[in-house]
Design a protein around this motif. Structure first.
Motif, PDB file in Angstrom:
ATOM      1  N   ALA A 132       3.783 -12.655   4.741  1.00  0.00           N
ATOM      2  CA  ALA A 132       4.849 -13.152   5.618  1.00  0.00           C
ATOM      3  C   ALA A 132       5.594 -14.328   5.008  1.00  0.00           C
ATOM      4  N   THR A 133       4.936 -15.057   4.092  1.00  0.00           N
ATOM      5  CA  THR A 133       5.558 -16.245   3.500  1.00  0.00           C
ATOM      6  C   THR A 133       6.185 -15.967   2.144  1.00  0.00           C
ATOM      7  N   GLY A 134       6.021 -14.749   1.624  1.00  0.00           N
ATOM      8  CA  GLY A 134       6.530 -14.445   0.296  1.00  0.00           C
ATOM      9  C   GLY A 134       5.597 -14.857  -0.825  1.00  0.00           C
ATOM     10  N   CYS A 135       4.394 -15.293  -0.468  1.00  0.00           N
ATOM     11  CA  CYS A 135       3.434 -15.726  -1.491  1.00  0.00           C
ATOM     12  C   CYS A 135       2.845 -14.523  -2.213  1.00  0.00           C
ATOM     13  N   ARG A 136       2.183 -14.787  -3.324  1.00  0.00           N
ATOM     14  CA  ARG A 136       1.559 -13.718  -4.101  1.00  0.00           C
ATOM     15  C   ARG A 136       0.275 -13.225  -3.427  1.00  0.00           C
ATOM     16  N   THR A 137      -0.140 -12.042  -3.869  1.00  0.00           N
ATOM     17  CA  THR A 137      -1.267 -11.369  -3.242  1.00  0.00           C
ATOM     18  C   THR A 137      -2.115 -10.694  -4.326  1.00  0.00           C
ATOM     19  N   ALA A 138      -3.359 -10.315  -3.963  1.00  0.00           N
ATOM     20  CA  ALA A 138      -4.217  -9.585  -4.896  1.00  0.00           C
ATOM     21  C   ALA A 138      -5.153  -8.672  -4.115  1.00  0.00           C
ATOM     22  N   HIS A 139      -5.653  -7.632  -4.778  1.00  0.00           N
ATOM     23  CA  HIS A 139      -6.414  -6.580  -4.102  1.00  0.00           C
ATOM     24  C   HIS A 139      -7.337  -5.908  -5.114  1.00  0.00           C
ATOM     25  N   SER A 140      -8.622  -5.822  -4.789  1.00  0.00           N
ATOM     26  CA  SER A 140      -9.591  -5.119  -5.634  1.00  0.00           C
ATOM     27  C   SER A 140     -10.366  -4.133  -4.762  1.00  0.00           C
ATOM     28  N   GLU A 141     -10.620  -2.927  -5.293  1.00  0.00           N
ATOM     29  CA  GLU A 141     -11.289  -1.905  -4.489  1.00  0.00           C
ATOM     30  C   GLU A 141     -12.111  -0.974  -5.365  1.00  0.00           C
ATOM     31  N   GLY A 152       6.982   7.950   8.221  1.00  0.00           N
ATOM     32  CA  GLY A 152       6.957   9.290   7.675  1.00  0.00           C
ATOM     33  C   GLY A 152       5.940   9.425   6.552  1.00  0.00           C
ATOM     34  N   PRO A 153       5.863  10.595   5.905  1.00  0.00           N
ATOM     35  CA  PRO A 153       4.940  10.784   4.788  1.00  0.00           C
ATOM     36  C   PRO A 153       5.219   9.783   3.667  1.00  0.00           C
ATOM     37  N   PHE A 154       4.141   9.334   2.997  1.00  0.00           N
ATOM     38  CA  PHE A 154       4.278   8.337   1.932  1.00  0.00           C
ATOM     39  C   PHE A 154       5.133   8.881   0.794  1.00  0.00           C
ATOM     40  N   GLY A 155       4.914  10.126   0.404  1.00  0.00           N
ATOM     41  CA  GLY A 155       5.811  10.787  -0.531  1.00  0.00           C
ATOM     42  C   GLY A 155       5.641  10.425  -1.995  1.00  0.00           C
ATOM     43  N   HIS A 156       4.603   9.668  -2.335  1.00  0.00           N
ATOM     44  CA  HIS A 156       4.359   9.284  -3.720  1.00  0.00           C
ATOM     45  C   HIS A 156       2.873   9.426  -4.027  1.00  0.00           C
ATOM     46  N   TYR A 157       2.516   9.272  -5.310  1.00  0.00           N
ATOM     47  CA  TYR A 157       1.162   9.571  -5.770  1.00  0.00           C
ATOM     48  C   TYR A 157       0.289   8.340  -5.927  1.00  0.00           C
ATOM     49  N   ILE A 158       0.871   7.157  -5.903  1.00  0.00           N
ATOM     50  CA  ILE A 158       0.112   5.934  -6.095  1.00  0.00           C
ATOM     51  C   ILE A 158       0.829   4.799  -5.373  1.00  0.00           C
ATOM     52  N   CYS A 159       0.069   3.800  -4.937  1.00  0.00           N
ATOM     53  CA  CYS A 159       0.657   2.594  -4.358  1.00  0.00           C
ATOM     54  C   CYS A 159       0.885   1.585  -5.480  1.00  0.00           C
ATOM     55  N   THR A 160       2.103   1.065  -5.556  1.00  0.00           N
ATOM     56  CA  THR A 160       2.463   0.079  -6.579  1.00  0.00           C
ATOM     57  C   THR A 160       2.971  -1.175  -5.868  1.00  0.00           C
ATOM     58  N   SER A 161       2.142  -2.203  -5.794  1.00  0.00           N
ATOM     59  CA  SER A 161       2.490  -3.430  -5.074  1.00  0.00           C
ATOM     60  C   SER A 161       2.698  -4.562  -6.070  1.00  0.00           C
ATOM     61  N   VAL A 162       3.812  -5.279  -5.931  1.00  0.00           N
ATOM     62  CA  VAL A 162       4.167  -6.325  -6.887  1.00  0.00           C
ATOM     63  C   VAL A 162       4.344  -7.662  -6.175  1.00  0.00           C
ATOM     64  N   ASN A 163       3.658  -8.672  -6.674  1.00  0.00           N
ATOM     65  CA  ASN A 163       3.776 -10.066  -6.246  1.00  0.00           C
ATOM     66  C   ASN A 163       3.470 -10.266  -4.761  1.00  0.00           C
ATOM     67  N   ASP A 164       4.471 -10.304  -3.882  1.00  0.00           N
ATOM     68  CA  ASP A 164       4.202 -10.565  -2.466  1.00  0.00           C
ATOM     69  C   ASP A 164       3.780  -9.310  -1.719  1.00  0.00           C
TER      70      ASP A 164
END
Length: 257
Positions: A231-240, A67-79
């Motif tokens: 998939a493993t629960g490991c941490r992640t990072a993202h730059s854009e 469905g629609p995302f319904g929020h104004y920003i993506c907030t991703s934490v750890n995994d």
């Protein structure tokens, strides 16, 4: 669809990029130990509305989301690495937080993401992962110019990430951007140089290297149907960053400074 923007549209893209940069800079400064992800979303909403801009996320409803995302920003934490749907979660010391924001002003969008560590803790592995995505982004921007191919950018990103020891997922990557948030061409986070669409002045691209510490496999959060996690629960990072191809090379429109 691949759009080539006019000079007037590029000026509007610069306005959008400056707003995205301002909001992300403000939010990363406000996000501290004890901050709730829903607070961050409310802050983003207030700044977007105050600027007279339009959120690219609230009504966003692609086939891979529930469905629609319904929020104004993506907030991703750890995994969580992509499409992190804001939820009732309080940030803790050492959390790896990624904020991903896209807004439009004057009908032209800009998109950017930043990963930061919350509080005082600085886990070495998390610092290294964030820095690898930043270096990969810099490498892609460095080769972005008229006459270059999309594959040149993908190769630059993939080389940095692979050399740093990270598996590379090719399901999601960078993209064209303009009157809509997601357009062609797709910019994979690894690829062969000399292949793909030839860059032209007036083209806008959102380049977004992202990695997971020990896997290339994503899973969708079953509760919200949106958040993509390792998939493993490991941490992640993202730059854009969103960049504009100019006669002389590439202009970063979302530079936070």
């Amino acid at each position: 669809m691949i759009e080539i923007l006019s000079p007037a549209e590029l000026d509007r893209a610069r306005e959008s990029g400056a707003l995205v940069a301002h909001i992300l800079r403000t939010l990363t400064e406000r996000a501290t130990v004890g901050t709730n992800l829903l607070e961050i979303d409310r802050w983003a909403q207030a700044m977007i509305v105050e600027a007279g801009a339009v959120s690219c996320y609230v009504d966003y409803a692609p086939t891979f989301g529930r469905g629609p995302f319904g929020h104004y920003i993506c907030t991703s934490v750890n995994d969580a690495v992509l499409h992190g749907r804001p939820r009732d979660h309080t940030l803790a010391d050492g959390d790896l937080l990624t904020l991903d924001l896209a807004v439009a002003t004057g009908g032209i969008a800009a998109d950017s993401a930043v990963s930061v560590l919350v509080g005082r803790a600085r886990p070495a592995e998390s610092v290294a992962m964030i820095e690898a995505t930043e270096r990969a982004l810099d490498a892609a921007i460095a080769v972005a110019r008229p006459g270059a191919r999309i594959g040149d950018l993908s190769h630059a990103i993939g080389t940095v990430l692979s050399d740093a020891g990270y598996p590379v997922n090719t399901q999601f990557g960078g993209h064209g951007i303009g009157s809509t948030m997601h357009q062609d061409p797709h910019v994979s986070n690894t690829g062969r140089p000399g292949r793909g669409y030839t860059l032209r002045p007036g083209l806008l691209l959102a380049l977004e290297p992202w990695v997971m510490a020990d896997t290339a496999e994503l899973v969708t959060d079953p509760d919200d149907g949106w958040t993509l996690r390792s998939a493993t629960g490991c941490r992640t990072a993202h730059s854009e960053h969103t960049i504009a191809i100019t006669e002389d090379g590439a202009e970063i429109l979302t530079l936070r400074g």
